[in-house]
Design an enzyme around this catalytic site. Sequence first.
Site, PDB file in Angstrom:
ATOM      1  N   SER A 146       5.129   4.816   6.602  1.00 54.52           N
ATOM      2  CA  SER A 146       5.771   5.089   5.314  1.00 54.52           C
ATOM      3  C   SER A 146       6.666   6.315   5.500  1.00 54.52           C
ATOM      4  O   SER A 146       6.567   7.015   6.521  1.00 54.52           O
ATOM      5  CB  SER A 146       4.676   5.406   4.305  1.00 54.52           C
ATOM      6  OG  SER A 146       5.202   6.041   3.158  1.00 54.52           O
ATOM      7  N   TYR A 159      -2.983   9.464   1.067  1.00 49.97           N
ATOM      8  CA  TYR A 159      -2.013   8.468   1.541  1.00 49.97           C
ATOM      9  C   TYR A 159      -1.125   9.079   2.629  1.00 49.97           C
ATOM     10  O   TYR A 159      -0.922   8.489   3.702  1.00 49.97           O
ATOM     11  CB  TYR A 159      -1.174   7.984   0.346  1.00 49.97           C
ATOM     12  CG  TYR A 159      -0.199   6.869   0.664  1.00 49.97           C
ATOM     13  CD1 TYR A 159      -0.620   5.539   0.711  1.00 49.97           C
ATOM     14  CD2 TYR A 159       1.151   7.138   0.888  1.00 49.97           C
ATOM     15  CE1 TYR A 159       0.276   4.511   0.982  1.00 49.97           C
ATOM     16  CE2 TYR A 159       2.054   6.114   1.166  1.00 49.97           C
ATOM     17  CZ  TYR A 159       1.617   4.805   1.205  1.00 49.97           C
ATOM     18  OH  TYR A 159       2.514   3.789   1.473  1.00 49.97           O
TER      19      TYR A 159
END
Length: 255
Positions: A146, A159
């Site tokens: 990401s 995350y």
Amino acid sequence: MRQTLFDLSGKTALVTGSSRGLGYVMARELARSGARIVLNGVDPTRLASAQAQLKAEGIEAETLAFDVTQEASVVAAFAELDKKGIAINILINNAGIQMRKPLLDFALDDWNKVIATNLTSAFIMGREAARRMVARGFGKIINIGSLASELARPTTAPYASAKGGIKMLTRAMAVEWAQNGVQVNGIGPGYMLTDMNQALMSDAHFNNWLMSRVPAKRWGQPEELAGTAVFLASSASDYINGQMIYVDGGMLAAM
Ligand code: NDP
């Protein structure tokens, strides 16, 4: 006919979290490029509807519903594939979740869940797949990172920690398995229009921030990841090991 560099005929790909979102689109493109595909997700109903959607397009997909965070389930899934004579040559570790909360309020259980789903699962899946790939001397593993593999935003600490971990797990896997014909690389998507971002899409403040921040001045479409997945799964990338490719509309390039 001469096979192209990107032809995946004769290969079998397992994409975790491919009942919807980015995983579904990547699995579909691998199939369009010639691969046999195995879809995965937790919810069997959603998985069956993804399978039916693909069938309508003339793509036959196997499905395997299991939770990628559960080691016993992962081991059982690979044993089932072995029994059916299905050898996975391409693995995309894509399943992931997001949980947004100020770090001061994060409960340990929630932290653990995000780390398990976004990072530990890639280790378990990658190990099981690579045990077989190394023995066969061929394999392609693609880990989905990401922008959060590089940058942090408030409220996304576990995350970002998991996705940062994905970048290093990708390198760690690559340096161990490159000599065995197994390439491991990663894709870092920018902000893409999927279920995961529903809350952000409808948030005007966030949208304004994103448009000011991303050089392309728009959200990414899930389809825009598919070509990078095919590239990293194909022989076109045979000497690429341990890299992350960011598909982010230029966000990481911008101040
Ligand atoms: P979605 O929420 O749209 O889909 C998530 C998928 O993962 C679903 O298929 C879901 O299955 C599956 N899944 C979740 N938990 C598990 C589990 N424990 N075991 C097996 N499958 C599971 O997510 P996206 O498509 O948006 O994201 C896919 C990946 O891309 C994630 O790793 C995410 O972090 C990453 N990413 C996404 C970005 C974006 O902007 N969308 C940006 C950067 C990275 P089910 O349907 O059964 O719930």
